[in-house]
Design a protein around this motif. Structure first.
Motif, PDB file in Angstrom:
ATOM      1  N   TYR A   1      20.564 -75.387  62.166  1.00 35.87           N
ATOM      2  CA  TYR A   1      20.756 -74.027  62.680  1.00 35.87           C
ATOM      3  C   TYR A   1      21.796 -74.087  63.795  1.00 35.87           C
ATOM      4  O   TYR A   1      21.656 -74.864  64.740  1.00 35.87           O
ATOM      5  CB  TYR A   1      19.437 -73.462  63.212  1.00 35.87           C
ATOM      6  CG  TYR A   1      19.488 -71.969  63.458  1.00 35.87           C
ATOM      7  CD1 TYR A   1      19.198 -71.075  62.441  1.00 35.87           C
ATOM      8  CD2 TYR A   1      19.853 -71.454  64.700  1.00 35.87           C
ATOM      9  CE1 TYR A   1      19.255 -69.703  62.642  1.00 35.87           C
ATOM     10  CE2 TYR A   1      19.915 -70.090  64.916  1.00 35.87           C
ATOM     11  CZ  TYR A   1      19.617 -69.212  63.886  1.00 35.87           C
ATOM     12  OH  TYR A   1      19.688 -67.850  64.095  1.00 35.87           O
TER      13      TYR A   1
ATOM     14  N   LYS B   1      24.425 -77.765  66.876  1.00 35.89           N
ATOM     15  CA  LYS B   1      23.369 -77.392  65.930  1.00 35.89           C
ATOM     16  C   LYS B   1      22.053 -77.962  66.442  1.00 35.89           C
ATOM     17  O   LYS B   1      22.012 -78.883  67.260  1.00 35.89           O
ATOM     18  CB  LYS B   1      23.668 -77.925  64.516  1.00 35.89           C
ATOM     19  CG  LYS B   1      23.784 -79.444  64.392  1.00 35.89           C
ATOM     20  CD  LYS B   1      22.464 -80.188  64.310  1.00 35.89           C
ATOM     21  CE  LYS B   1      22.664 -81.695  64.165  1.00 35.89           C
ATOM     22  NZ  LYS B   1      21.400 -82.465  64.390  1.00 35.89           N
TER      23      LYS B   1
ATOM     24  N   VAL C   1      16.486 -78.515  58.293  1.00 35.03           N
ATOM     25  CA  VAL C   1      17.194 -77.240  58.381  1.00 35.03           C
ATOM     26  C   VAL C   1      18.109 -77.318  59.596  1.00 35.03           C
ATOM     27  O   VAL C   1      17.660 -77.603  60.712  1.00 35.03           O
ATOM     28  CB  VAL C   1      16.221 -76.048  58.515  1.00 35.03           C
ATOM     29  CG1 VAL C   1      16.982 -74.765  58.862  1.00 35.03           C
ATOM     30  CG2 VAL C   1      15.439 -75.862  57.212  1.00 35.03           C
TER      31      VAL C   1
ATOM     32  N   PRO D   1      22.936 -71.164  58.903  1.00 33.68           N
ATOM     33  CA  PRO D   1      21.687 -71.877  58.623  1.00 33.68           C
ATOM     34  C   PRO D   1      21.677 -72.465  57.214  1.00 33.68           C
ATOM     35  O   PRO D   1      21.994 -71.784  56.239  1.00 33.68           O
ATOM     36  CB  PRO D   1      20.627 -70.789  58.782  1.00 33.68           C
ATOM     37  CG  PRO D   1      21.234 -69.808  59.735  1.00 33.68           C
ATOM     38  CD  PRO D   1      22.693 -69.791  59.403  1.00 33.68           C
TER      39      PRO D   1
END
Length: 269
Positions: free
Chosen positions: A31, A8, A29, A142
């Protein structure tokens, strides 16, 4: 049974307060990106662990895959011993979550192999006992994360129309040290709002609190970020507390960069 735990990246990272329990609250965040380890389990009379690829530090008994096994076996006696082989490809200590991914995928593997029928929500609760960002890899999409990073809220963020370059120069940043360099402060605008802006506007808007102290201690990382921008990146930032740096480029428009031969570089087109 074999799976391929992925890494990630953090898109933005703010440390918002220090908690009474000594941990920190944050917002980020997560991802997922397709840089992968390989994790295989087969039935075996006794629990075994072996690894290949990048050397895995520490004792086998302390590996997150072993800890994941014992965590489930404690509550589900039908979980029987297995032989675990981990091929390590995701750089260690890079802010890419490789160890957390291995742990989460181990939980998913055991859930499937022994037909435990555990939901993602339940698996995420187990994963949170192994590490703050482990639950992300149960959902593996996400997410806007808060708390210590374990509170996940899936968001609509599709970056498949872009290319990525991940650069890891082999520097290990001590996470405990990095946290001590920061003064927690809530940002004026939540990252969840900022991340909906076009990627081309993220430079200077989506920030990582760790960059200032880590770049000061390791100027080479700041240099990597600037090289990515000079090569045409729309956005570049350090992931987590480092030391991997990620650049996001227009699709298939990545200029050739002559990196140091000791760096590990991953290109995702």
């Amino acid at each position: 049974m074999i799976v391929f735990p992925n890494c990630k990246i953090n898109l933005g990272l703010h440390i918002t307060r220090k908690r009474p329990d000594g941990f920190h609250d944050l917002e980020t965040v997560f991802y997922p990106l397709p840089v992968n380890d390989a994790l295989e389990i087969i039935a075996h009379p006794s629990l075994q662990f072996a690894s290949s690829g990048i050397p895995v530090p520490g004792e086998a008994a302390d590996n997150l895959c072993i800890r994941a096994f014992h965590l489930l076996q404690r509550d589900f006696p039908q979980v029987q011993p297995v032989n675990i082989h981990l091929h390590k490809h995701i750089p260690i200590g890079a802010g890419l979550g490789g160890g957390s991914a291995d742990a989460a995928f181990m939980l998913r593997l055991l859930n499937q192999k022994f037909q435990l029928g555990l939901s993602d929500t339940v698996l995420a609760d187990y994963a949170a006992q192994l590490g703050s960002d482990c639950p992300f890899f149960i959902y593996n999409r996400p997410c806007y994360a808060t708390g210590r990073g374990e509170i996940m809220d899936p968001i609509d963020l599709d970056l498949s129309g872009y290319s990525f370059v991940l650069v890891h120069p082999g520097i290990h940043v001590n996470t405990g040290w990095a946290f001590k360099q920061l003064t927690p402060q809530a940002p004026a605008y939540a990252l969840r709002e900022k991340i909906q802006s076009p990627v081309a506007t993220w430079r200077g808007l989506i920030t990582n609190d760790f960059e200032a102290p880590v770049f000061s201690a390791y100027p080479v990382l700041a240099g990597i970020k600037e090289q990515l921008y000079a090569a045409g990146a729309l956005y570049a930032a350090m992931s987590g507390s480092g030391s991997a740096v990620v650049g996001i480029f227009p699709k298939n428009k990545i200029a050739d960069i002559l990196w140091d031969a000791s760096y590990r570089v991953f290109t995702i087109r």
